[in-house]
Design an enzyme around this catalytic site. Structure first.
Site, PDB file in Angstrom:
ATOM      1  N   CYS A   1      -9.100   1.845-142.633  1.00 53.39           N
ATOM      2  CA  CYS A   1      -9.384   0.434-142.344  1.00 53.39           C
ATOM      3  C   CYS A   1     -10.040   0.306-140.977  1.00 53.39           C
ATOM      4  O   CYS A   1     -10.109  -0.790-140.423  1.00 53.39           O
ATOM      5  CB  CYS A   1      -8.117  -0.408-142.429  1.00 53.39           C
ATOM      6  SG  CYS A   1      -6.794   0.185-141.376  1.00 53.39           S
TER       7      CYS A   1
ATOM      8  N   GLN B   1      -1.698  -3.904-149.855  1.00 53.55           N
ATOM      9  CA  GLN B   1      -3.089  -4.271-149.559  1.00 53.55           C
ATOM     10  C   GLN B   1      -3.243  -5.778-149.750  1.00 53.55           C
ATOM     11  O   GLN B   1      -2.842  -6.311-150.784  1.00 53.55           O
ATOM     12  CB  GLN B   1      -4.050  -3.535-150.503  1.00 53.55           C
ATOM     13  CG  GLN B   1      -4.037  -2.027-150.366  1.00 53.55           C
ATOM     14  CD  GLN B   1      -4.729  -1.523-149.111  1.00 53.55           C
ATOM     15  OE1 GLN B   1      -5.411  -2.262-148.408  1.00 53.55           O
ATOM     16  NE2 GLN B   1      -4.529  -0.258-148.822  1.00 53.55           N
TER      17      GLN B   1
HETATM   18  C1  SAM Z   1      -2.739   1.006-144.342  1.00 51.80           C
HETATM   19  S1  SAM Z   1      -1.115   1.093-144.962  1.00 51.80           S
HETATM   20  C2  SAM Z   1      -1.378   1.987-146.455  1.00 51.80           C
HETATM   21  C3  SAM Z   1      -0.278   1.904-147.468  1.00 51.80           C
HETATM   22  C4  SAM Z   1      -0.636   2.357-148.885  1.00 51.80           C
HETATM   23  N1  SAM Z   1      -1.364   3.586-148.909  1.00 51.80           N
HETATM   24  C5  SAM Z   1      -1.367   1.263-149.641  1.00 51.80           C
HETATM   25  O1  SAM Z   1      -2.533   1.448-150.025  1.00 51.80           O
HETATM   26  O2  SAM Z   1      -0.768   0.207-149.871  1.00 51.80           O
HETATM   27  C6  SAM Z   1      -0.393   2.240-143.871  1.00 51.80           C
HETATM   28  C7  SAM Z   1       1.055   2.568-144.134  1.00 51.80           C
HETATM   29  O3  SAM Z   1       1.466   3.566-143.185  1.00 51.80           O
HETATM   30  C8  SAM Z   1       2.810   3.330-142.829  1.00 51.80           C
HETATM   31  N2  SAM Z   1       3.012   4.044-141.554  1.00 51.80           N
HETATM   32  C9  SAM Z   1       2.692   3.638-140.307  1.00 51.80           C
HETATM   33  N3  SAM Z   1       2.956   4.608-139.417  1.00 51.80           N
HETATM   34  C10 SAM Z   1       3.456   5.655-140.112  1.00 51.80           C
HETATM   35  C11 SAM Z   1       3.912   6.952-139.752  1.00 51.80           C
HETATM   36  N4  SAM Z   1       3.917   7.353-138.485  1.00 51.80           N
HETATM   37  N5  SAM Z   1       4.341   7.786-140.717  1.00 51.80           N
HETATM   38  C12 SAM Z   1       4.363   7.371-142.016  1.00 51.80           C
HETATM   39  N6  SAM Z   1       3.930   6.148-142.428  1.00 51.80           N
HETATM   40  C13 SAM Z   1       3.494   5.308-141.482  1.00 51.80           C
HETATM   41  C14 SAM Z   1       2.910   1.818-142.784  1.00 51.80           C
HETATM   42  O4  SAM Z   1       4.246   1.394-142.913  1.00 51.80           O
HETATM   43  C15 SAM Z   1       2.040   1.418-143.979  1.00 51.80           C
HETATM   44  O5  SAM Z   1       2.811   1.321-145.146  1.00 51.80           O
END
Ligand code: SAM
Length: 494
Positions: free
Chosen positions: A451, A326
């Site tokens: 988000c 974040q």
């Molecule tokens: C908005 S971030 C949230 C990360 C964590 N929850 C945080 O608060 O730091 C979204 C996360 O989803 C992962 N992501 C994107 N597409 C994905 C998928 N298809 N399956 C699993 N994870 C995924 C990204 O790499 C990223 O780490």
């Protein structure tokens, strides 16, 4: 406050590309552009750089059947709400709106998205949590290198190397930045030291679509002039990524270049001299991709540690360069506080954390849960999560690398029937397939960290049709001076 996809009534005027229009701005759309209407009101123009109440002159740069996008070239009559900008910075378009009003707009946009896109009602929209700091709140800045067309002092033949941001819809031009008011002073010092070193080394910038003699020279040597090194074999500079551990005060600097030669050790020496003990690591990424992104490419550690040390709440973390974290550390603590509150754990529950990044939500919830299972796409982030659990002596959290779409059914076989499910997807939200998998998992409670309220809305709508009720939503302002909105939603199974 927002508009849905407009439909054009017969007879509405339709501007041409490049037309300059005088427009009165009525409201703000999701995404932050001003909304104006032409003629009898049916044809909508989305106007960058304008706020409600402004009268502006704007040039049309994109045109569709029912709407167009334009860029403000002059504010003819400012909105009574307009305030003086604090910073010359392309990344903070809402800085001309008083902060209290920014919060109202964000609160209203969350409500609009849920009611108008999701057709949801009966939920409680809680008061938005204001940001702790209106400026210098980002822990990660991705700058671009470019070249100022004005000749460098003392050398009229060579354009000045600059480091800053691409102007919104401004093509390839990089606006140099002296003091980025989204970064800490220390972060700015890191950028300035890196830029000074690059200038002294006589390096050039990689720019999309550049057309110099260099192109022909590189082409003649069989290189791809769009992605390859400069004609003297040296790497061309693309980006500079400065990441800061806000609680530890440590900095990580990553330089992103094309292929080619670079004395990265000397760069590390210059950074170390400027930042002293605060420098945690220096990395160098070489990328051959044309896509303008700092992801991808091959990264090597030049100096120090590969992971940035940070603290979040009670957690001691280490963040890999490839992993998501974040970008507002102080507000992430408050955001996770809302997730903890909504999850309402008693200590025995099985919890899923989907899109878990480096595991920060699961690790925060760990002392209150029975067991936790995280799924995340980026393998390095999963490695950080597993190491984070170990470092913080958390034994009930487990993390897996995989795409949620395919990994969730596997997890459901291994640890079925989660009591609480947390999701924190990227801006695109959850695909229909993932929503169906969540419905199959049948958790009692779903905590959705979003988000993007315009993708939360249809996801929440689908879940309510499948037997959950949207109880409450709390926006959290992670990104002052911008249109970005974060919120947490609670859905409970009927
Ligand atoms: C908005 S971030 C949230 C990360 C964590 N929850 C945080 O608060 O730091 C979204 C996360 O989803 C992962 N992501 C994107 N597409 C994905 C998928 N298809 N399956 C699993 N994870 C995924 C990204 O790499 C990223 O780490």
């Amino acid at each position: 406050m927002s508009v849905e996809a407009p439909t054009r009534p017969e007879g509405s005027p339709r501007p041409q590309l490049g037309d300059e229009l005088e427009l009165g701005i009525e409201s703000l759309a999701f995404g932050g552009e001003g909304v104006a209407r032409l003629g009898d009101g049916g044809y909508v123009v989305f106007v960058a750089g304008a706020i409600p109440g402004d009268r502006v002159r704007a040039v049309v740069h994109k045109r569709k059947r029912n709407y167009a996008h334009a860029r403000t070239v002059a504010v003819l009559e400012p909105s009574p709400e307009r305030i003086e900008p604090t910073a010359e910075h392309p990344g903070v378009p809402w800085q001309v709106i008083p902060y209290a009003r920014q919060l109202q707009i964000k609160q209203q946009q969350v409500d609009d998205a849920l009611r108008r896109i999701g057709r949801l009602d009966g939920f409680e929209l809680e008061q938005i949590v204001p940001a702790l700091e209106p400026w210098r709140y980002r822990n990660k800045l991705e700058y671009s290198f470019g070249e100022d067309p004005d000749p460098a002092a003392g050398d009229p033949a060579r354009p000045q190397l600059v480091c800053g941001f691409h102007a919104p819809a401004g093509g390839n031009r990089v606006t140099p930045i002296e003091d980025c008011l989204l970064a800490s002073e220390r972060g700015n010092l890191a950028r300035a030291a890196a830029l000074n070193w690059c200038r002294a080394a006589g390096l050039t910038a990689w720019e999309r679509g550049r057309g110099r003699g260099e192109r022909a020279a590189a082409g003649a040597r069989g290189r791809d002039e769009r992605t390859g090194p400069a004609s003297d074999g040296r790497a061309r500079l693309r980006n500079l990524v400065v990441r800061e551990g806000r609680r530890t005060g440590m900095l990580q600097v990553r330089i992103v270049t094309t292929d080619g030669e670079l004395d990265a050790g000397s760069l590390a020496g210059a950074l170390s001299e400027a930042l002293g003990e605060s420098l945690s690591g220096v990395l160098w990424t070489r990328t051959r991709s044309l896509a303008e992104t700092t992801a991808g490419g091959e990264t090597e550690l030049v100096w120090g540690e590969a992971e940035l040390p940070e603290r979040l709440g009670e957690l001691e973390l280490r963040i890999s360069a490839e992993a998501f974290f974040q970008t507002n550390t102080e507000m992430a603590e408050l955001l996770y506080g809302v997730a903890v509150e909504y999850a309402a754990l008693e200590g025995w529950e099985r919890v899923y954390d989907l899109y878990s990044g480096i595991g920060t939500i699961a690790l925060t919830l760990a002392p209150r849960a029975g067991e936790l299972w995280g799924i995340e796409l980026v393998e390095q982030a999963v490695a950080d999560a597993i190491a984070g659990a170990r470092r913080n002596e958390i034994t009930n959290a487990h993390f897996f690398a995989g795409d949620t779409r395919t990994a969730l059914p596997e997890l459901l076989e291994r640890a079925p029937r989660p009591d609480v499910l947390i999701v924190d997807p990227p801006r695109a939200g959850l695909s229909k397939k993932v929503v169906h998998r969540i419905i199959d998992a049948s958790p009692k409670r779903i905590v959705y960290v979003s988000c993007n309220p315009t993708t939360l809305a249809p996801n929440a709508a689908e879940l309510t049709q499948a037997g959950w009720t949207l109880r409450k939503v709390r926006p959290v302002d992670m990104f002052p001076q911008t249109h970005h909105i974060e919120c947490v939603a609670l859905l409970e199974r009927n």
